[in-house]
Scaffold this motif. Structure first.
Motif, short mmCIF file in Angstrom:
data_model
loop_
_atom_site.label_atom_id
_atom_site.label_comp_id
_atom_site.label_asym_id
_atom_site.label_seq_id
_atom_site.Cartn_x
_atom_site.Cartn_y
_atom_site.Cartn_z
N HIS A 83 0.81 -1.22 0.00
CA HIS A 83 0.00 0.00 0.00
C HIS A 83 0.85 1.27 0.00
O HIS A 83 0.35 2.34 -0.35
CB HIS A 83 -0.95 0.00 1.20
N LEU A 84 2.11 1.14 0.38
CA LEU A 84 3.02 2.29 0.34
C LEU A 84 3.80 2.35 -0.97
O LEU A 84 4.68 3.19 -1.13
CB LEU A 84 3.99 2.22 1.52
N GLY A 85 3.47 1.46 -1.91
CA GLY A 85 4.09 1.50 -3.22
C GLY A 85 5.14 0.45 -3.47
O GLY A 85 5.84 0.48 -4.49
N GLY A 86 5.29 -0.51 -2.56
CA GLY A 86 6.26 -1.58 -2.75
C GLY A 86 7.61 -1.25 -2.14
O GLY A 86 7.86 -0.14 -1.66
N LEU A 87 8.50 -2.24 -2.16
CA LEU A 87 9.79 -2.11 -1.49
C LEU A 87 10.62 -0.94 -2.01
O LEU A 87 11.40 -0.35 -1.26
CB LEU A 87 10.59 -3.40 -1.66
N ARG A 88 10.45 -0.60 -3.26
CA ARG A 88 11.26 0.49 -3.83
C ARG A 88 10.87 1.84 -3.26
O ARG A 88 11.61 2.81 -3.39
CB ARG A 88 11.10 0.51 -5.36
N ASN A 89 9.70 1.92 -2.65
CA ASN A 89 9.18 3.22 -2.21
C ASN A 89 9.11 3.36 -0.70
O ASN A 89 8.51 4.32 -0.20
CB ASN A 89 7.79 3.44 -2.81
N VAL A 90 9.68 2.41 0.03
CA VAL A 90 9.68 2.52 1.49
C VAL A 90 11.12 2.45 2.00
O VAL A 90 12.00 1.90 1.35
CB VAL A 90 8.85 1.40 2.16
N THR A 91 11.34 3.03 3.16
CA THR A 91 12.65 2.97 3.79
C THR A 91 12.69 1.83 4.81
O THR A 91 11.66 1.35 5.27
CB THR A 91 12.96 4.30 4.51
N ASN A 92 13.90 1.42 5.15
CA ASN A 92 14.04 0.40 6.19
C ASN A 92 13.43 0.87 7.50
O ASN A 92 12.86 0.08 8.25
CB ASN A 92 15.52 0.06 6.39
N ARG A 93 13.55 2.15 7.78
CA ARG A 93 13.00 2.70 9.01
C ARG A 93 11.48 2.54 9.05
O ARG A 93 10.91 2.16 10.06
CB ARG A 93 13.39 4.18 9.13
N GLN A 94 10.82 2.82 7.93
CA GLN A 94 9.36 2.68 7.87
C GLN A 94 8.95 1.23 8.07
O GLN A 94 8.01 0.93 8.81
CB GLN A 94 8.85 3.19 6.52
N VAL A 95 9.65 0.31 7.39
CA VAL A 95 9.32 -1.10 7.52
C VAL A 95 9.56 -1.58 8.95
O VAL A 95 8.75 -2.33 9.51
CB VAL A 95 10.13 -1.95 6.52
N ASN A 96 10.65 -1.13 9.55
CA ASN A 96 10.94 -1.54 10.93
C ASN A 96 9.87 -1.06 11.90
O ASN A 96 9.48 -1.79 12.82
CB ASN A 96 12.31 -1.00 11.36
N LEU A 97 9.40 0.16 11.72
CA LEU A 97 8.36 0.69 12.61
C LEU A 97 7.08 -0.13 12.47
O LEU A 97 6.44 -0.50 13.46
CB LEU A 97 8.08 2.16 12.31
N MET A 98 6.68 -0.43 11.24
CA MET A 98 5.47 -1.22 11.03
C MET A 98 5.63 -2.62 11.58
O MET A 98 4.71 -3.17 12.21
CB MET A 98 5.11 -1.25 9.54
N ALA A 99 6.80 -3.22 11.36
CA ALA A 99 7.05 -4.58 11.86
C ALA A 99 6.98 -4.62 13.38
O ALA A 99 6.40 -5.55 13.97
CB ALA A 99 8.42 -5.06 11.37
N LEU A 100 7.56 -3.62 14.04
CA LEU A 100 7.55 -3.57 15.50
C LEU A 100 6.13 -3.43 16.02
O LEU A 100 5.71 -4.14 16.94
CB LEU A 100 8.42 -2.40 15.98
N ALA A 101 5.37 -2.53 15.43
CA ALA A 101 3.98 -2.35 15.87
C ALA A 101 3.16 -3.61 15.64
O ALA A 101 2.34 -4.00 16.48
CB ALA A 101 3.35 -1.16 15.13
#
Length: 240
Positions: A83-101
């Motif tokens: 929904h954020l546009g795929g791996l090319r459009n997200v940062t590791n920080r964004q993914v880490n925050l979502m994964a933690l939550a």
């Protein structure tokens, strides 16, 4: 004659509804939804260190339902990134925050035995972060990140778009991406905010459901076996 005509109309409407459901979500009927193009937009996480590190702190409480919950979290993370546009459009920080939550988003069902589990799940997340911060294992989290993590947990059952209140530091994009991803997985694609059926099928093939939805369906009787009132507390988690 009128009764036969009315019955025929009902049968026709039912047939059309089933046909539309089959078209909309063929995997519900054991049918393939087709192939997806090879693209980072349709990536499925099989593991994530941040999520796993958080979950393993509570492996004892999750017990033999650990894998089912973990796979649910990984599917939702995958859908959120889409929904954020795929791996090319997200940062590791964004993914880490979502994964933690996501590691904590339903956790109080197991750790606290609460059907009204959003607030206690968010509270446990923040408690664990404070505990881990003292041990030096939490790095680079800013005040806005803590707000975002909490809102991801609290808003993940909101059906409509979440808009942060004035002055909130929460990342609206991340909160809504997880919200959409969780609805898609919780409903097995009946509500999926544009996710292709083939993507859901791919995610469920690579990350087996493992009885997760059956576990959720039985939580009411398991946590509040003698109280209808307490079972109805689960309604508090849903928001329009």
């Amino acid at each position: 004659m009128a009764a036969i005509s009315f019955g025929s109309i009902l049968l026709l409407l039912l047939s059309l509804s089933l046909a539309q459901l089959l078209r909309w979500n063929p995997m519900w009927f054991g049918r393939s939804a087709g192939e997806l193009p090879s693209s980072s937009e349709f990536f499925v996480f099989h593991e994530h260190d941040t999520l796993d590190d958080a979950l393993f702190q509570h492996v004892g409480q999750l017990g033999d339902e650990f894998d089912a919950y973990r796979n649910h979290c990984l599917r939702v993370l995958s859908f959120a990134v889409h929904h954020l546009g795929g791996l090319r459009n997200v940062t590791n920080r964004q993914v880490n925050l979502m994964a933690l939550a996501l590691a904590y988003h339903d956790i109080a069902l197991w750790t606290d035995g609460k059907l009204d589990y959003l607030d206690p799940s968010a509270a446990l997340l923040l408690r664990d972060l404070r505990k881990n911060d003292k041990s030096g294992s939490v790095q680079d989290l800013q005040d806005a990140d803590f707000v975002t993590l909490r809102e991801i947990v609290l808003q993940h059952h909101k059906l409509t778009t979440w808009t942060p209140p004035e002055g909130s530091q929460a990342d609206e994009l991340l909160v809504n991406a997880v919200r959409k991803g969780d609805w898609a997985d919780a409903t097995i694609g009946m509500i999926r905010f544009g996710l292709p059926a083939a993507y859901l099928e791919k995610a469920y093939t690579e990350l087996p459901e493992g009885g997760f939805h059956r576990i959720l369906a039985r939580m009411g009787g398991r946590l509040s076996p003698d109280s209808i009132t307490e079972r109805l507390a689960v309604l508090n988690i849903f928001k329009l």
